[in-house]
Write a protein that holds these residues in place. Structure first.
Motif, PDB file in Angstrom:
ATOM      1  N   GLU A  82       0.846  -1.211   0.000  1.00  0.00           N
ATOM      2  CA  GLU A  82       0.000   0.000   0.000  1.00  0.00           C
ATOM      3  C   GLU A  82       0.874   1.251   0.000  1.00  0.00           C
ATOM      4  N   TYR A  83       2.039   1.163   0.680  1.00  0.00           N
ATOM      5  CA  TYR A  83       2.904   2.347   0.828  1.00  0.00           C
ATOM      6  C   TYR A  83       4.350   2.110   0.392  1.00  0.00           C
ATOM      7  N   LYS A  86       6.221   3.390  -2.693  1.00  0.00           N
ATOM      8  CA  LYS A  86       5.992   4.760  -3.171  1.00  0.00           C
ATOM      9  C   LYS A  86       7.256   5.545  -2.864  1.00  0.00           C
ATOM     10  N   HIS A 119       4.013  -0.971  -6.781  1.00  0.00           N
ATOM     11  CA  HIS A 119       3.142   0.199  -6.955  1.00  0.00           C
ATOM     12  C   HIS A 119       3.774   1.370  -6.230  1.00  0.00           C
ATOM     13  N   TRP A 123       4.391   8.884 -10.199  1.00  0.00           N
ATOM     14  CA  TRP A 123       3.071   9.374  -9.802  1.00  0.00           C
ATOM     15  C   TRP A 123       3.214  10.834  -9.411  1.00  0.00           C
ATOM     16  N   ASN A 166       1.199   6.024 -12.694  1.00  0.00           N
ATOM     17  CA  ASN A 166      -0.084   6.005 -11.990  1.00  0.00           C
ATOM     18  C   ASN A 166      -0.812   7.338 -12.197  1.00  0.00           C
ATOM     19  N   GLU A 167      -2.093   7.229 -12.598  1.00  0.00           N
ATOM     20  CA  GLU A 167      -2.996   8.403 -12.622  1.00  0.00           C
ATOM     21  C   GLU A 167      -2.439   9.578 -13.429  1.00  0.00           C
ATOM     22  N   GLN A 250      -8.275   0.859 -11.318  1.00  0.00           N
ATOM     23  CA  GLN A 250      -8.240   0.894  -9.857  1.00  0.00           C
ATOM     24  C   GLN A 250      -9.561   0.433  -9.232  1.00  0.00           C
ATOM     25  N   GLU A 285      -7.209  -2.020  -7.510  1.00  0.00           N
ATOM     26  CA  GLU A 285      -7.412  -1.404  -6.182  1.00  0.00           C
ATOM     27  C   GLU A 285      -8.888  -1.427  -5.751  1.00  0.00           C
ATOM     28  N   TRP A 327      -8.174  -3.168  -2.498  1.00  0.00           N
ATOM     29  CA  TRP A 327      -7.236  -2.237  -1.857  1.00  0.00           C
ATOM     30  C   TRP A 327      -7.275  -2.448  -0.341  1.00  0.00           C
TER      31      TRP A 327
HETATM   32  C1  XIL Z   1      -3.538   5.551  -0.962  1.00  0.00           C
HETATM   33  C2  XIL Z   1      -3.408   4.814   0.379  1.00  0.00           C
HETATM   34  O1  XIL Z   1      -4.425   3.844   0.503  1.00  0.00           O
HETATM   35  C3  XIL Z   1      -3.497   5.855   1.470  1.00  0.00           C
HETATM   36  O2  XIL Z   1      -3.422   5.237   2.740  1.00  0.00           O
HETATM   37  C4  XIL Z   1      -2.356   6.836   1.294  1.00  0.00           C
HETATM   38  O3  XIL Z   1      -2.433   7.824   2.289  1.00  0.00           O
HETATM   39  C5  XIL Z   1      -2.445   7.487  -0.096  1.00  0.00           C
HETATM   40  O4  XIL Z   1      -2.471   6.481  -1.115  1.00  0.00           O
HETATM   41  N1  XIL Z   1      -4.809   5.445  -5.861  1.00  0.00           N
HETATM   42  C6  XIL Z   1      -3.630   4.815  -5.698  1.00  0.00           C
HETATM   43  C7  XIL Z   1      -3.182   4.378  -4.351  1.00  0.00           C
HETATM   44  O5  XIL Z   1      -2.957   4.472  -6.684  1.00  0.00           O
HETATM   45  O6  XIL Z   1      -1.763   4.392  -4.209  1.00  0.00           O
HETATM   46  C8  XIL Z   1      -3.797   5.251  -3.276  1.00  0.00           C
HETATM   47  O7  XIL Z   1      -3.473   4.640  -2.024  1.00  0.00           O
HETATM   48  C9  XIL Z   1      -5.301   5.328  -3.470  1.00  0.00           C
HETATM   49  C10 XIL Z   1      -5.630   5.954  -4.795  1.00  0.00           C
END
Ligand code: XIL
Length: 371
Positions: A82-83, A86, A119, A123, A166-167, A250, A285, A327
């Motif tokens: 999740e983190y 990054k 992941h 971004w 991403n995004e 996602q 996600e 997610w």
């Molecule tokens: C989010 C996490 O779930 C949060 O806890 C964090 O604070 C921010 O990122 N799209 C994405 C993910 O690609 O990485 C994001 O995850 C949610 C939206």
């Protein structure tokens, strides 16, 4: 930066990145993929029976919770941090890379025969505070291509699928190409996307490289704009021979407050076009935000499950979905995100297992969709 010729000319199959290879790597060590799953079979078994994987994002701290770790190993054959991958976590200060959290998750996935996903490499968010200014002043793309080479190179052969960019789309920014006006675009132009994928392909030619985004799932007019811009981006990348193998959808839905519901008809048509581009699909996600819902858990859970089912139906019919990741696996770690409502605060119930790791209607909706 010109990419080496070979990375643009290598068709997906020649990279060894065939669907079977990806899934065999992820489901390796698990039961035979053939044969239907028994009624109470975990999601990983149902997915593998269809040559797919089911998984979830997790934080490395969660692995210290033994009963959670057991539930994750039981239900999932795919995992994504999740983190911990990054750039805000990996490179808090320029050139100082910390992989401790990611290593814990990659090791866990390896021990349990899971497909490990990375992941995310490029971004506009979850970056260390120094990065944006450094990028805007950078003299060339090495500010992200070197980072990609280091991170993807470290996990070569172990992280089998990457969310490279991403995004990158936000049609409300008003550009004709629908791209998000982020600092990467401002410094390097739209080409930053291709360059990132080329760098990832050079670092691990056998990895599945994914463009990950939201916005193509729903029924609003702005979703139509997102689908048009996404298909334009994906088609352009394919035409330029960019090593991008799958679209990561996602799939964040909202059940009550500013609802985002899946539009099955528009999803079927969108996914058919993704298929025509020769791309695979990763549901990357999936969750259904139940903020603002009724006080009765059962009613909220039923609506969350219904949205899940209405989304996964066209996804599974598309024939291009290799993976469904939620997610998170359980509501347990959403505890810190109590969402106050005008009536009362409650614990979110947006994931397949409840806070006590019991299967919810959403779990059953995913299980039914996987068969
Ligand atoms: C989010 C996490 O779930 C949060 O806890 C964090 O604070 C921010 O990122 N799209 C994405 C993910 O690609 O990485 C994001 O995850 C949610 C939206």
């Amino acid at each position: 930066m010109k990419s080496p010729k070979n990375s643009r000319k290598t068709p997906i199959a020649a990279t060894g990145m065939t669907r079977r290879a990806l899934l065999a790597a992820g489901a390796a060590g698990l039961f035979a993929a053939a044969g239907a799953a028994p009624a109470d079979a975990p999601l990983r078994r149902r997915a593998a029976a269809r040559g797919m994987v089911y998984g979830a994002c997790a934080g490395s701290y969660q692995l210290r919770d033994g009963e959670y770790a057991a539930a994750l190993a039981d239900e999932a054959n795919a995992l994504v941090p999740e983190y911990e991958l990054k750039r805000s976590i990996v490179e808090p200060r320029p050139g100082v890379l910390d992989f401790s959290g990611a290593d814990a998750l990659v090791d866990f996935a390896g021990e349990h025969g899971m497909l490990m996903r990375g992941h995310t490499l490029v971004w506009y968010a979850s970056n260390p505070p120094w990065l944006e200014q450094a990028a805007l002043k950078a003299k060339d793309e090495r500010i992200f291509t070197d980072y990609i080479a280091q991170v993807v190179g470290r996990y070569r052969g172990r992280i089998r699928s990457w969310d490279v960019v991403n995004e990158a789309i936000l049609t409300s920014d008003g550009r004709a190409d629908g791209l998000r006006d982020n600092f990467w675009l401002r410094r390097f132009g739209p080409g930053y996307i291709d360059t990132a994928f080329d760098a990832a392909s050079r670092a691990d030619p056998s990895a599945q490289l994914v463009y990950n985004d939201w916005g193509c799932e729903g029924s609003e007019p702005w979703n139509d704009d997102f689908r048009r811009a996404t298909l334009r981006l994906l088609e352009g990348m394919r035409k330029r021979g960019v090593p991008m193998h799958a679209y990561g959808m996602q799939a964040h839905f909202r059940a009550f407050r500013k609802p985002v519901f899946p539009d099955a008809k528009k999803l079927r048509s969108f996914l058919a076009e993704v298929k025509d581009l020769g791309l695979r699909l990763m549901v990357s996600e999936l969750d259904v935000d139940d903020a603002g819902g009724p006080s009765d858990d059962g009613r909220r859970d039923a609506i969350v499950a219904d949205i899940t089912a209405r989304f996964l139906d066209p996804v599974m019919q598309s024939g291009i979905c290799d993976a469904v990741l939620t997610w998170g696996l359980t509501d347990r770690y959403l505890r810190g995100k109590i969402i106050p409502t005008d009536l009362w605060a409650y614990l979110p119930r947006k994931l397949p297992l409840d806070a006590r790791l019991r299967r919810k209607p959403m779990w059953h909706a995913i299980a039914k969709a996987l068969g």
